[in-house]
Scaffold this active site. Structure first.
Site, PDB file in Angstrom:
ATOM      1  N   HIS A 170       1.701   9.282  -5.308  1.00  0.00           N
ATOM      2  CA  HIS A 170       0.307   9.766  -5.316  1.00  0.00           C
ATOM      3  C   HIS A 170      -0.198   9.988  -4.053  1.00  0.00           C
ATOM      4  O   HIS A 170       0.065   9.196  -3.099  1.00  0.00           O
ATOM      5  CB  HIS A 170      -0.242   8.576  -5.968  1.00  0.00           C
ATOM      6  CG  HIS A 170      -0.399   8.493  -7.657  1.00  0.00           C
ATOM      7  ND1 HIS A 170      -1.234   8.144  -8.427  1.00  0.00           N
ATOM      8  CD2 HIS A 170       0.758   9.153  -8.426  1.00  0.00           C
ATOM      9  CE1 HIS A 170      -0.637   8.376  -9.825  1.00  0.00           C
ATOM     10  NE2 HIS A 170       0.361   8.924  -9.678  1.00  0.00           N
ATOM     11  N   TYR A 184     -10.542   3.989 -10.192  1.00  0.00           N
ATOM     12  CA  TYR A 184     -11.340   2.975 -10.114  1.00  0.00           C
ATOM     13  C   TYR A 184     -12.789   2.988 -10.455  1.00  0.00           C
ATOM     14  O   TYR A 184     -13.395   3.727  -9.675  1.00  0.00           O
ATOM     15  CB  TYR A 184     -11.306   2.221  -8.653  1.00  0.00           C
ATOM     16  CG  TYR A 184      -9.753   1.865  -8.245  1.00  0.00           C
ATOM     17  CD1 TYR A 184      -8.728   2.553  -7.891  1.00  0.00           C
ATOM     18  CD2 TYR A 184      -9.369   0.440  -8.267  1.00  0.00           C
ATOM     19  CE1 TYR A 184      -7.678   2.371  -7.490  1.00  0.00           C
ATOM     20  CE2 TYR A 184      -8.096   0.036  -7.972  1.00  0.00           C
ATOM     21  CZ  TYR A 184      -7.232   0.828  -7.415  1.00  0.00           C
ATOM     22  OH  TYR A 184      -5.836   0.597  -7.094  1.00  0.00           O
ATOM     23  N   PRO A 201      -5.974  -8.127  -7.561  1.00  0.00           N
ATOM     24  CA  PRO A 201      -5.395  -6.949  -7.480  1.00  0.00           C
ATOM     25  C   PRO A 201      -6.125  -5.665  -7.498  1.00  0.00           C
ATOM     26  O   PRO A 201      -5.532  -4.328  -7.304  1.00  0.00           O
ATOM     27  CB  PRO A 201      -4.931  -6.965  -9.150  1.00  0.00           C
ATOM     28  CG  PRO A 201      -5.745  -7.882  -9.816  1.00  0.00           C
ATOM     29  CD  PRO A 201      -6.271  -8.826  -8.800  1.00  0.00           C
ATOM     30  N   LYS A 217      -2.517  -4.983  -3.533  1.00  0.00           N
ATOM     31  CA  LYS A 217      -1.654  -5.368  -2.255  1.00  0.00           C
ATOM     32  C   LYS A 217      -0.623  -6.659  -2.544  1.00  0.00           C
ATOM     33  O   LYS A 217       0.107  -6.702  -1.494  1.00  0.00           O
ATOM     34  CB  LYS A 217      -2.711  -5.972  -1.081  1.00  0.00           C
ATOM     35  CG  LYS A 217      -3.740  -4.861  -0.501  1.00  0.00           C
ATOM     36  CD  LYS A 217      -2.880  -4.002   0.249  1.00  0.00           C
ATOM     37  CE  LYS A 217      -3.332  -2.512   0.223  1.00  0.00           C
ATOM     38  NZ  LYS A 217      -2.394  -1.552   0.316  1.00  0.00           N
ATOM     39  N   TYR A 235      -5.484   1.139   2.065  1.00  0.00           N
ATOM     40  CA  TYR A 235      -4.737   1.370   0.394  1.00  0.00           C
ATOM     41  C   TYR A 235      -3.459   1.663   0.560  1.00  0.00           C
ATOM     42  O   TYR A 235      -2.583   1.166   0.156  1.00  0.00           O
ATOM     43  CB  TYR A 235      -5.669   2.418  -0.232  1.00  0.00           C
ATOM     44  CG  TYR A 235      -5.250   2.440  -1.704  1.00  0.00           C
ATOM     45  CD1 TYR A 235      -4.180   3.120  -2.114  1.00  0.00           C
ATOM     46  CD2 TYR A 235      -5.943   1.571  -2.643  1.00  0.00           C
ATOM     47  CE1 TYR A 235      -3.936   3.243  -3.553  1.00  0.00           C
ATOM     48  CE2 TYR A 235      -5.388   1.451  -4.119  1.00  0.00           C
ATOM     49  CZ  TYR A 235      -4.409   2.273  -4.283  1.00  0.00           C
ATOM     50  OH  TYR A 235      -4.039   2.037  -5.521  1.00  0.00           O
TER      51      TYR A 235
HETATM   52  P1  FAS Z   1       6.160 -14.058  -8.348  1.00  0.00           P
HETATM   53  O1  FAS Z   1       5.175 -14.846  -8.882  1.00  0.00           O
HETATM   54  O2  FAS Z   1       6.477 -12.323  -8.840  1.00  0.00           O
HETATM   55  O3  FAS Z   1       7.636 -14.807  -8.463  1.00  0.00           O
HETATM   56  C1  FAS Z   1       7.918 -16.206  -8.373  1.00  0.00           C
HETATM   57  C2  FAS Z   1       9.089 -16.492  -9.298  1.00  0.00           C
HETATM   58  O4  FAS Z   1       9.389 -17.869  -8.980  1.00  0.00           O
HETATM   59  C3  FAS Z   1       8.775 -16.345 -10.535  1.00  0.00           C
HETATM   60  O5  FAS Z   1      10.112 -15.701 -11.273  1.00  0.00           O
HETATM   61  C4  FAS Z   1       8.816 -17.924 -11.133  1.00  0.00           C
HETATM   62  O6  FAS Z   1       9.142 -17.992 -12.358  1.00  0.00           O
HETATM   63  C5  FAS Z   1       9.548 -18.621 -10.247  1.00  0.00           C
HETATM   64  N1  FAS Z   1       9.202 -19.907  -9.964  1.00  0.00           N
HETATM   65  C6  FAS Z   1       7.981 -20.508  -9.742  1.00  0.00           C
HETATM   66  N2  FAS Z   1       7.932 -21.965  -9.953  1.00  0.00           N
HETATM   67  C7  FAS Z   1       9.160 -21.975  -9.689  1.00  0.00           C
HETATM   68  C8  FAS Z   1      10.132 -23.378  -9.587  1.00  0.00           C
HETATM   69  N3  FAS Z   1       9.562 -24.680  -9.340  1.00  0.00           N
HETATM   70  N4  FAS Z   1      11.302 -23.253  -9.610  1.00  0.00           N
HETATM   71  C9  FAS Z   1      12.162 -22.161  -9.481  1.00  0.00           C
HETATM   72  N5  FAS Z   1      11.340 -20.666  -9.586  1.00  0.00           N
HETATM   73  C10 FAS Z   1      10.067 -20.961  -9.779  1.00  0.00           C
HETATM   74  N6  FAS Z   1      -0.272  -7.287  -7.728  1.00  0.00           N
HETATM   75  C11 FAS Z   1      -0.630  -6.178  -7.545  1.00  0.00           C
HETATM   76  O7  FAS Z   1      -0.505  -5.391  -6.517  1.00  0.00           O
HETATM   77  N7  FAS Z   1      -0.965  -5.123  -8.559  1.00  0.00           N
HETATM   78  C12 FAS Z   1      -1.442  -5.802  -9.867  1.00  0.00           C
HETATM   79  O8  FAS Z   1      -1.698  -5.220 -10.698  1.00  0.00           O
HETATM   80  C13 FAS Z   1      -0.844  -7.167 -10.078  1.00  0.00           C
HETATM   81  N8  FAS Z   1      -1.151  -7.703 -11.458  1.00  0.00           N
HETATM   82  C14 FAS Z   1      -0.808  -9.069 -11.470  1.00  0.00           C
HETATM   83  C15 FAS Z   1      -0.866  -9.773 -12.990  1.00  0.00           C
HETATM   84  C16 FAS Z   1      -0.812 -11.212 -12.768  1.00  0.00           C
HETATM   85  C17 FAS Z   1      -0.985 -11.858 -14.108  1.00  0.00           C
HETATM   86  C18 FAS Z   1      -0.269 -11.832 -11.949  1.00  0.00           C
HETATM   87  C19 FAS Z   1       0.137 -13.277 -11.778  1.00  0.00           C
HETATM   88  C20 FAS Z   1       0.043 -11.435 -10.446  1.00  0.00           C
HETATM   89  C21 FAS Z   1      -0.217  -9.807 -10.301  1.00  0.00           C
HETATM   90  N9  FAS Z   1       0.006  -9.272  -9.195  1.00  0.00           N
HETATM   91  C22 FAS Z   1      -0.462  -7.911  -8.854  1.00  0.00           C
HETATM   92  C23 FAS Z   1       0.439  -9.748  -7.981  1.00  0.00           C
HETATM   93  C24 FAS Z   1       1.925 -10.045  -8.067  1.00  0.00           C
HETATM   94  O9  FAS Z   1       2.247  -8.695  -8.337  1.00  0.00           O
HETATM   95  C25 FAS Z   1       2.676 -10.581  -7.185  1.00  0.00           C
HETATM   96  O10 FAS Z   1       1.889 -10.119  -5.834  1.00  0.00           O
HETATM   97  C26 FAS Z   1       3.950 -10.445  -7.130  1.00  0.00           C
HETATM   98  O11 FAS Z   1       4.642 -11.034  -8.284  1.00  0.00           O
HETATM   99  C27 FAS Z   1       4.369 -11.553  -5.854  1.00  0.00           C
HETATM  100  O12 FAS Z   1       5.883 -11.545  -5.982  1.00  0.00           O
HETATM  101  P2  FAS Z   1       6.585 -12.936  -5.657  1.00  0.00           P
HETATM  102  O13 FAS Z   1       5.929 -13.562  -4.382  1.00  0.00           O
HETATM  103  O14 FAS Z   1       7.949 -12.759  -5.682  1.00  0.00           O
HETATM  104  O15 FAS Z   1       6.044 -14.031  -6.843  1.00  0.00           O
HETATM  105  C1  PHB Z   2      -1.313  -1.357 -11.896  1.00  0.00           C
HETATM  106  O1  PHB Z   2      -0.958  -0.154 -12.107  1.00  0.00           O
HETATM  107  O2  PHB Z   2      -0.930  -2.255 -12.629  1.00  0.00           O
HETATM  108  C2  PHB Z   2      -2.477  -1.409 -10.916  1.00  0.00           C
HETATM  109  C3  PHB Z   2      -2.572  -0.118  -9.964  1.00  0.00           C
HETATM  110  C4  PHB Z   2      -3.704  -0.569  -8.938  1.00  0.00           C
HETATM  111  C5  PHB Z   2      -4.225  -1.762  -8.875  1.00  0.00           C
HETATM  112  C6  PHB Z   2      -3.823  -2.760  -9.872  1.00  0.00           C
HETATM  113  C7  PHB Z   2      -3.086  -2.654 -10.571  1.00  0.00           C
HETATM  114  O3  PHB Z   2      -5.111  -1.915  -7.749  1.00  0.00           O
END
Ligand code: FAS
Ligand code: PHB
Length: 390
Positions: free
Chosen positions: A72, A201, A293, A297, A385
Site C-alpha cells: 500500500h 481512518y 493499534p 505499530k 506510519y
Molecule cells: P503476543 O501477545 O502476540 O505473543 C505472546 C505469546 O506468549 C502468546 O502466544 C501467548 O500465548 C504467550 N504467553 C503468554 N504468557 C505466557 C506464559 N506465561 N508462558 C508461555 N507463553 C506465554 N497491533 C497492530 O499493529 N495492529 C492491530 O490491529 C493490533 N490489534 C491487536 C488486537 C489485540 C486484541 C491485541 C491483544 C493486540 C493487537 N495488536 C495490534 C498488537 C499485537 O499485534 C502485538 O503487537 C503483537 O501480537 C506482538 O507480538 P508478541 O510480542 O509476540 O506478543
Molecule cells: C488491521 O488491519 O487490523 C489494522 C490496520 C491498521 C491499524 C490497526 C489495525 O492501524
C-alpha cells in the site's frame, strides 16, 4: 535439557527471534502456554512496515507474504464527510507498507520453524524464568504432569503483555509507564470485498472507525466503542449500521456487508516497561510495551525489538562481545517511545473522548485541517506510519 536461548512465547516476537537464531546456528527453544491452534486463532495486526517485511524475508519466511501481501502506497483520513489521502510513497521518498495479517505472519514463521527443526513446546504450563540475575539462568515448566527444566545462556521474554517474564522481575528493578484510553475497539472480520483499495481512518462525532482488509475478498473493520463494551451487544446488523454512519456518504453506500467470521473488543492502552533487560532476561514485543493499534505499530515494534536483540545475541556468539546486549534496552526503548508518541498522537487526533468538550473538538479539527495544508505536517505522519529507521 540445555539450550543457548530459551524463548518464552510463540507469537510474532518469539517466532521471529527463534527463526533468526536457528538460521545462524544458535540453539533455541520456544515455550508457549497455548496450543498452536489457539495462537493462530487470534486475529490481530494487519499492517507491516518495510523493516518487518525485510526481517521476515531474512528469516526465510517471506515467500507467501510477497505473493499474497498487498503493498500500500497510502491511506485516507476521513473527517467532515470527506476523505483525504496520505501519499505515503510520495511523502517518504518511495516507502510503503504491506497489508498482510499477523495470523499469516505467525503461520509462515511456524511453518518455517517446523521445516528447519526448531523446537517449540506448546501447552507448556507454569513457565517460570529463574536465576536470570546470574550467569546460569534456567526456565522451568510443566507438561504431561511433569516439571521440566531448561538451562540456558539467555532468556527472551516474548510472552506478551499478560506474560510471566516481566512479572518475574523484582518490582524495584522495573519502572512502568501507562495510559489507558476511555474506549475500546470493536473489530470484525468478514469475507466481503474491502470498501476501498486502501485503509480509511475516520474521525466522526459518533466515534472513530477504521476500514482495513486482509485480502481483496476479506475485510477487517473497527469502530470505537465505550470501554468494557460487550461483543454480544453488537449483532452484525448493528455493527454495519454504525460503521456506515461514521464514514463519508459515498463510502458508506459502497460498503458490502456480510456475516462476521470474527468479532472482538480490544482494550486501548499505551504501556512501556523500563528497562527491557534484567541480567540474562530480555523483554521483546508486547512483553515490554503496548501501543494503541491506531498507528499500526504493535507488531512492528515487536519486529524492531527482535532486530536489536537478535543482532546483539549474534554478536555475542559470533564475536564474544556483549556490547549489543548491553545496549539493547536503551536502543529498543528509543524506537519504542517514538512509536508510543505517534500512536498516542494518532489516537488523540482520531477518537472521540468523553471529556473532550467543544474546545477539544475544535483543536482536533484544527489538527486535521493543518495536516492537509502543510507538507511538513503530513510528512511527519507519513514517515512515522511507514516506520522510523531502525
Ligand atoms: P503476543 O501477545 O502476540 O505473543 C505472546 C505469546 O506468549 C502468546 O502466544 C501467548 O500465548 C504467550 N504467553 C503468554 N504468557 C505466557 C506464559 N506465561 N508462558 C508461555 N507463553 C506465554 N497491533 C497492530 O499493529 N495492529 C492491530 O490491529 C493490533 N490489534 C491487536 C488486537 C489485540 C486484541 C491485541 C491483544 C493486540 C493487537 N495488536 C495490534 C498488537 C499485537 O499485534 C502485538 O503487537 C503483537 O501480537 C506482538 O507480538 P508478541 O510480542 O509476540 O506478543
Ligand atoms: C488491521 O488491519 O487490523 C489494522 C490496520 C491498521 C491499524 C490497526 C489495525 O492501524
Amino acid at each position: 535439557m540445555r539450550t543457548k536461548v530459551a524463548i518464552i512465547g510463540s507469537g510474532p516476537a518469539g517466532l521471529l527471534l527463534g527463526q533468526l537464531l536457528t538460521n545462524t546456528g544458535v540453539d533455541n527453544v520456544i515455550l508457549e502456554r497455548a496450543t498452536q491452534e489457539h495462537v493462530l486463532s487470534r486475529i490481530r495486526a494487519g499492517v507491516l512496515e518495510e523493516g518487518t517485511t525485510m526481517m521476515l524475508q531474512e528469516a526465510g519466511a517471506g515467500k507467501r507474504m510477497r505473493a499474497e501481501g498487498l503493498p500500500h502506497d497510502g491511506f485516507d483520513l476521513a473527517f467532515d464527510g470527506r476523505r483525504h489521502r496520505v501519499d505515503l510513497f510520495g511523502l517518504t521518498g518511495g516507502k510503503r507498507v504491506m497489508v498482510y495479517g499477523q495470523t499469516e505472519v505467525t503461520h509462515d514463521l511456524m511453518d518455517k520453524r517446523a521445516a528447519t527443526g526448531g523446537l517449540s513446546v506448546y501447552e507448556a504450563a507454569d513457565v517460570l524464568p529463574q536465576d536470570f540475575d546470574t550467569d546460569r539462568p534456567y526456565v522451568t515448566y510443566k507438561k504431561d504432569g511433569k516439571t521440566h527444566r531448561i538451562d540456558c545462556d539467555f532468556i527472551a521474554g516474548c510472552d506478551g503483555y499478560h506474560g510471566i517474564a516481566r512479572k518475574s522481575v523484582p518490582e524495584a528493578a522495573i519502572e512502568t509507564f501507562e495510559r489507558t484510553f476511555p474506549f475500546g475497539w470493536l473489530g470484525i472480520v468478514a469475507d466481503v470485498p474491502p470498501v476501498s483499495a486502501e485503509l480509511i481512518y475516520a474521525n466522526h462525532p459518533r466515534g472513530f472507525a477504521l476500514c482495513s482488509m486482509r485480502s481483496h475478498t476479506r475485510s477487517r473493520y473497527y469502530v470505537q466503542v465505550p470501554v468494557n463494551e460487550k461483543v454480544d451487544d453488537w449483532p452484525d446488523e448493528r455493527f454495519w449500521d454504525e460503521i456506515r454512519r461514521r464514514l463519508p456518504e459515498k463510502t458508506a453506500e459502497a460498503m458490502t456487508t456480510g456475516p462476521s467470521i470474527e468479532k472482538s473488543v480490544a482494550p486501548i492502552r499505551s504501556f512501556v516497561a523500563e528497562p527491557l533487560r534484567f541480567g540474562r532476561l530480555f523483554l521483546a514485543g508486547d512483553a515490554g510495551h503496548i501501543v494503541p493499534p491506531t498507528g499500526a505499530k504493535g507488531l512492528n515494534l515487536a519486529a524492531s525489538d527482535v532486530r536489536y536483540l537478535f543482532d546483539a545475541l549474534n554478536e555475542y556468539y559470533a564475536e564474544k562481545s556483549s556490547a549489543g546486549l548491553d545496549a539493547y534496552s536503551e536502543k529498543a526503548l528509543a524506537r519504542v517511545w517514538k512509536a508510543e508518541r505517534f500512536s498516542w498522537w494518532m489516537t488523540n487526533t482520531m477518537h472521540r473522548f468523553p471529556d473532550q468538550g467543544p474546545f477539544g473538538q475544535k483543536i482536533q479539527h484544527a489538527e486535521l485541517d493543518y495536516l492537509f495544508q502543510s507538507r511538513a505536517a503530513l510528512t511527519m505522519l507519513a514517515e512515522n506510519y511507514v516506520g522510523l529507521p531502525y
